[in-house]
Design an enzyme around this catalytic site. Sequence first.
Site, short mmCIF file in Angstrom:
data_model
loop_
_atom_site.label_atom_id
_atom_site.label_comp_id
_atom_site.label_asym_id
_atom_site.label_seq_id
_atom_site.Cartn_x
_atom_site.Cartn_y
_atom_site.Cartn_z
CE1 TYR A 33 0.06 2.04 4.27
CE2 TYR A 33 1.06 -0.14 4.44
CZ TYR A 33 0.85 1.14 4.96
OH TYR A 33 1.42 1.49 6.14
NE ARG A 52 6.98 4.34 0.35
CZ ARG A 52 6.79 5.06 1.46
NH1 ARG A 52 7.79 5.25 2.31
NH2 ARG A 52 5.61 5.60 1.72
NE ARG A 100 -5.56 -20.07 4.41
CZ ARG A 100 -5.54 -19.00 5.21
NH1 ARG A 100 -6.47 -18.08 5.09
NH2 ARG A 100 -4.59 -18.86 6.12
CE LYS A 147 3.16 3.24 3.19
NZ LYS A 147 3.70 3.43 4.56
CD GLU A 180 10.85 2.07 10.02
OE1 GLU A 180 10.76 3.02 9.24
OE2 GLU A 180 10.81 0.87 9.66
CG LEU A 205 8.53 2.51 4.51
CD1 LEU A 205 8.48 1.40 3.45
CD2 LEU A 205 7.12 2.88 4.94
#
Length: 293
Positions: A33, A52, A100, A147, A180, A205
Amino acid sequence: MPRIAYVDGRYVPHDSATVHIEDRGFQFADGVYEVVTVVNGRLADEEGHLARLARSLDELRIAWPVTPQTLKMIMRQMVVRNRMADALLYIQITRGRAPRDFKFPAKAAPTLVLTCRRTKFQSPRQLADGVPVVTIPDIRWLRRDIKSVSLLPQVLGKQQAVEKGAFEAWQIDPDGTVTEGCSSNAWIVTEAGALVTRPASSLILNGITRQSLIRLAAGLGIPFEERAFTLDEAYRAKEAFISSASTFVLPVTSIDGKPVGNGKPGPLGRQLRQAYMNHVGTPDPVPLPAENA
């Protein structure tokens, strides 16, 4: 006015937006995302966020659901249709719907979802007083540069911060260095006056706001060191702050209950916040208070 979402080619009412129960984002957190801040109707650092996003998709070997140019058009439509001047625009792409199974499906079309929600930026009080952070062990996987929508460690960390009355939690690696925040990059200003943040690697990140601040600091001639720093060094810092798409530059005035510097936001953080707001081409949504006000 009701909110509008985008799901796989359709603009739909937010409350009725759905994806299939066998979407791999739901089953495996198999997706990525981005969040782009909308400030006064403008997309902040848009190109950096899309770059990104492309990298995250490539690292997980997920195909683009639409071309980057088409995605830009959808992003703008979301801002217009939701009529939000200050907002957070979320883009989520998963590997798609498939029975799945852990291995990649042979045939699955990536799922694309965009949502937009109104946001309030930092209050004058937060800028005048700064915010507290607490520290927690970093328990995340070792590809933090992607991300990913897999955010459970950050969920737990944010909850710990809330329960301790803090705005953010700084995560600490086993070697005692700060990686971070749960949703932000961490910065300090050393006793010697150097700006420090951890170097980009698989352990953090690489924030888009972070990247812009590094360029801006160089242009302003601010002494800068891209290196890991210890928690003890953070306790001794003259200033500290966090950066992210939604906080821009937000001063940190206490860490684990210990005051940073004189316990008030410092001049370098103020300077960088103003430089960043100039960079995105809009006045600060919250005027900066007078220094030490």
